[in-house]
Scaffold this motif. Structure first.
Motif, PDB file in Angstrom:
ATOM      1  N   GLN A  61       0.832  -1.205   0.000  1.00 12.39           N
ATOM      2  CA  GLN A  61       0.000   0.000   0.000  1.00 12.39           C
ATOM      3  C   GLN A  61       0.870   1.260   0.000  1.00 12.39           C
ATOM      4  O   GLN A  61       0.611   2.220  -0.728  1.00 12.39           O
ATOM      5  N   ILE A  62       1.884   1.236   0.862  1.00 11.33           N
ATOM      6  CA  ILE A  62       2.770   2.401   0.968  1.00 11.33           C
ATOM      7  C   ILE A  62       3.486   2.664  -0.358  1.00 11.33           C
ATOM      8  O   ILE A  62       3.539   3.796  -0.845  1.00 11.33           O
ATOM      9  N   TYR A  63       4.035   1.602  -0.961  1.00 12.58           N
ATOM     10  CA  TYR A  63       4.750   1.774  -2.226  1.00 12.58           C
ATOM     11  C   TYR A  63       3.791   2.202  -3.346  1.00 12.58           C
ATOM     12  O   TYR A  63       4.186   2.909  -4.286  1.00 12.58           O
ATOM     13  N   LYS A  64       2.545   1.776  -3.254  1.00 11.50           N
ATOM     14  CA  LYS A  64       1.545   2.216  -4.234  1.00 11.50           C
ATOM     15  C   LYS A  64       1.338   3.728  -4.128  1.00 11.50           C
ATOM     16  O   LYS A  64       1.312   4.425  -5.154  1.00 11.50           O
ATOM     17  N   TYR A  65       1.213   4.223  -2.893  1.00 16.36           N
ATOM     18  CA  TYR A  65       1.054   5.667  -2.702  1.00 16.36           C
ATOM     19  C   TYR A  65       2.265   6.435  -3.242  1.00 16.36           C
ATOM     20  O   TYR A  65       2.149   7.562  -3.713  1.00 16.36           O
ATOM     21  N   GLN A  66       3.439   5.787  -3.174  1.00 23.59           N
ATOM     22  CA  GLN A  66       4.667   6.423  -3.641  1.00 23.59           C
ATOM     23  C   GLN A  66       4.915   6.169  -5.133  1.00 23.59           C
ATOM     24  O   GLN A  66       5.971   6.529  -5.653  1.00 23.59           O
ATOM     25  N   ASN A  67       3.943   5.548  -5.788  1.00 25.86           N
ATOM     26  CA  ASN A  67       4.032   5.235  -7.220  1.00 25.86           C
ATOM     27  C   ASN A  67       5.227   4.345  -7.577  1.00 25.86           C
ATOM     28  O   ASN A  67       5.771   4.421  -8.679  1.00 25.86           O
ATOM     29  N   ASN A  68       5.629   3.509  -6.603  1.00 23.41           N
ATOM     30  CA  ASN A  68       6.709   2.560  -6.850  1.00 23.41           C
ATOM     31  C   ASN A  68       6.068   1.206  -7.173  1.00 23.41           C
ATOM     32  O   ASN A  68       5.893   0.349  -6.302  1.00 23.41           O
ATOM     33  N   LYS A  69       5.712   1.042  -8.432  1.00 22.19           N
ATOM     34  CA  LYS A  69       4.942  -0.132  -8.836  1.00 22.19           C
ATOM     35  C   LYS A  69       5.690  -1.436  -8.627  1.00 22.19           C
ATOM     36  O   LYS A  69       5.111  -2.441  -8.179  1.00 22.19           O
ATOM     37  N   ASP A  70       6.975  -1.461  -8.934  1.00 19.27           N
ATOM     38  CA  ASP A  70       7.752  -2.699  -8.831  1.00 19.27           C
ATOM     39  C   ASP A  70       7.796  -3.212  -7.389  1.00 19.27           C
ATOM     40  O   ASP A  70       7.550  -4.403  -7.133  1.00 19.27           O
ATOM     41  N   LEU A  71       8.130  -2.317  -6.445  1.00 16.15           N
ATOM     42  CA  LEU A  71       8.183  -2.740  -5.044  1.00 16.15           C
ATOM     43  C   LEU A  71       6.792  -3.100  -4.520  1.00 16.15           C
ATOM     44  O   LEU A  71       6.633  -4.046  -3.743  1.00 16.15           O
ATOM     45  N   ALA A  72       5.790  -2.348  -4.940  1.00 20.91           N
ATOM     46  CA  ALA A  72       4.419  -2.642  -4.512  1.00 20.91           C
ATOM     47  C   ALA A  72       4.009  -4.038  -4.972  1.00 20.91           C
ATOM     48  O   ALA A  72       3.446  -4.827  -4.191  1.00 20.91           O
ATOM     49  N   LEU A  73       4.306  -4.365  -6.224  1.00 26.24           N
ATOM     50  CA  LEU A  73       3.969  -5.693  -6.752  1.00 26.24           C
ATOM     51  C   LEU A  73       4.746  -6.796  -6.041  1.00 26.24           C
ATOM     52  O   LEU A  73       4.211  -7.875  -5.757  1.00 26.24           O
ATOM     53  N   ASP A  74       5.998  -6.520  -5.757  1.00 30.91           N
ATOM     54  CA  ASP A  74       6.831  -7.512  -5.072  1.00 30.91           C
ATOM     55  C   ASP A  74       6.229  -7.884  -3.725  1.00 30.91           C
ATOM     56  O   ASP A  74       6.101  -9.067  -3.389  1.00 30.91           O
ATOM     57  N   HIS A  75       5.827  -6.878  -2.974  1.00 28.43           N
ATOM     58  CA  HIS A  75       5.302  -7.153  -1.631  1.00 28.43           C
ATOM     59  C   HIS A  75       3.890  -7.711  -1.649  1.00 28.43           C
ATOM     60  O   HIS A  75       3.554  -8.583  -0.837  1.00 28.43           O
ATOM     61  N   ILE A  76       3.055  -7.260  -2.583  1.00 29.00           N
ATOM     62  CA  ILE A  76       1.708  -7.825  -2.633  1.00 29.00           C
ATOM     63  C   ILE A  76       1.749  -9.265  -3.100  1.00 29.00           C
ATOM     64  O   ILE A  76       0.952 -10.114  -2.650  1.00 29.00           O
ATOM     65  N   ASP A  77       2.705  -9.599  -3.976  1.00 31.30           N
ATOM     66  CA  ASP A  77       2.865 -10.994  -4.400  1.00 31.30           C
ATOM     67  C   ASP A  77       3.318 -11.875  -3.229  1.00 31.30           C
ATOM     68  O   ASP A  77       2.880 -13.029  -3.112  1.00 31.30           O
ATOM     69  N   GLN A  78       4.185 -11.326  -2.387  1.00 29.83           N
ATOM     70  CA  GLN A  78       4.613 -12.084  -1.199  1.00 29.83           C
ATOM     71  C   GLN A  78       3.434 -12.304  -0.256  1.00 29.83           C
ATOM     72  O   GLN A  78       3.289 -13.383   0.341  1.00 29.83           O
ATOM     73  N   ALA A  79       2.600 -11.281  -0.111  1.00 27.15           N
ATOM     74  CA  ALA A  79       1.422 -11.406   0.743  1.00 27.15           C
ATOM     75  C   ALA A  79       0.485 -12.490   0.228  1.00 27.15           C
ATOM     76  O   ALA A  79       0.012 -13.354   0.987  1.00 27.15           O
ATOM     77  N   ILE A  80       0.224 -12.467  -1.078  1.00 28.56           N
ATOM     78  CA  ILE A  80      -0.673 -13.453  -1.685  1.00 28.56           C
ATOM     79  C   ILE A  80      -0.082 -14.848  -1.601  1.00 28.56           C
ATOM     80  O   ILE A  80      -0.797 -15.834  -1.359  1.00 28.56           O
ATOM     81  N   SER A  81       1.223 -14.952  -1.784  1.00 31.77           N
ATOM     82  CA  SER A  81       1.892 -16.245  -1.712  1.00 31.77           C
ATOM     83  C   SER A  81       1.726 -16.878  -0.327  1.00 31.77           C
ATOM     84  O   SER A  81       1.519 -18.089  -0.202  1.00 31.77           O
ATOM     85  N   GLU A  82       1.818 -16.053   0.706  1.00 33.42           N
ATOM     86  CA  GLU A  82       1.730 -16.569   2.078  1.00 33.42           C
ATOM     87  C   GLU A  82       0.294 -16.839   2.511  1.00 33.42           C
ATOM     88  O   GLU A  82       0.032 -17.809   3.214  1.00 33.42           O
TER      89      GLU A  82
END
Length: 317
Positions: free
Chosen positions: A279-300
């Motif tokens: 969410q934080i990286y999304k607000y900062q328009n950092n798409k790559d990091l946002a996707l990385d962390h949301i994928d980790q969340a979904i994976s777990e």
């Protein structure tokens, strides 16, 4: 003959103790249905054992089976009329039942609920939980059937005479419920100044969040962290930062610390920290990091719906 009887009793007593201990363990682990089954079977052979009856009542209460809990606690009161805790639990179950039924039915239960709590207070002059129960009961009960802020404050004053911290927390709760935020904040702060427990800080933080004051909530959690050194507070700070889009750098740093030091004791799975970071990286328009962390969340935790919804939002960046 006496020796033989005594030897027979030893394994039976040990078995009873084991059943009680196992039930307590299951209740502590929130496995309420399993606890219910075990202690119900045990009570078939020991129908008058107060501890077993109490545990069965507790198992029902944890599952909000109020009629069943009331039945068990009523038995306890009959077996041990001088036990303040039994009256308290009996009143508590009736009170929760009264909050769920229609107003007419609740009206006929009010006196019994209050009588049970008052009996607990009479038997134990320092019974804090019974007074807390009266505070909450009269705050939540609709005014038309007996709810009263003044009655709640009466018991809050009694609490304060026994324990200043509990009294202040009770008053904070009452004034928050009565939509008097300045007084609520005042008493929550007094509780922190007097006791300073983690619970005191949590009450004020929750109050600030309900008041949509994330900056104050974060400031309070930071003060709590300095005093109590709980890793879980790092997640809470990051959560508020992410939810309200404030102090994002601080939120990111706290969530990274949370992940680095995570243990089972922290309570919140790491997946949720990854979600907040996304969410934080999304607000900062950092798409790559946002996707990385949301994928980790979904994976777990692949079944959490909000994780997938968040990923859809990130993909639109």
């Amino acid at each position: 003959m006496k020796k033989i009887c005594f030897l027979i009793l030893i394994p039976f007593t040990m078995y009873s103790q084991n059943v009680v201990q196992e039930t307590e363990f299951l209740l502590d682990k929130k496995k309420y249905e399993q606890a219910e089954v075990i202690i119900e079977d045990h009570l078939l052979e020991n129908p008058s054992d107060p501890k077993s009856i109490e545990l069965l009542g507790d198992a029902y209460a944890y599952q909000s089976k109020w009629d069943e809990a009331i039945e068990q606690y009523k038995k306890l009161v009959a077996l041990s009329p001088d036990n303040a805790e039994f009256h308290y639990k009996y009143g508590g179950a009736m009170g929760m039942k009264a909050l769920e039924v229609n107003k007419v039915t609740a009206l006929f239960m009010i006196d019994d609920v209050e009588d049970a709590f008052l009996q607990a207070i009479t038997l134990d002059k320092n019974h804090i939980n019974a007074r807390w129960a009266l505070v909450e009961y009269y705050v939540q009960l609709p005014g038309i059937i007996g709810g009263s802020v003044s009655k709640s404050l009466q018991y809050a004053n009694e609490l304060e005479a026994i324990s200043k911290v509990d009294g202040y927390l009770a008053k904070g709760y009452i004034y928050e419920y009565d939509d008097e935020p300045e007084l609520a904040e005042k008493y929550y702060k007094m509780a922190i100044e007097t006791g300073g427990s983690l619970t005191c800080y949590e009450k004020l933080t929750a109050f600030y969040e309900k008041q949509k004051q994330p900056e104050h909530a974060i400031q309070n959690m930071e003060a709590s962290q300095k005093k109590h050194h709980r890793n879980a507070l790092h997640y809470q700070i990051g959560k508020v930062a992410a939810e309200y889009n404030v102090q994002l750098d601080k939120g990111e740093a706290c969530l990274q610390i949370y992940l680095k030091n995570h243990s089972a004791e922290d309570g919140v799975p790491k997946a949720w920290a990854h979600y907040r970071l996304a969410q934080i990286y999304k607000y900062q328009n950092n798409k790559d990091l946002a996707l990385d962390h949301i994928d980790q969340a979904i994976s777990e935790l692949p079944k959490i719906k909000v994780f997938k919804e968040e990923k859809s939002l990130i993909l639109k960046l």
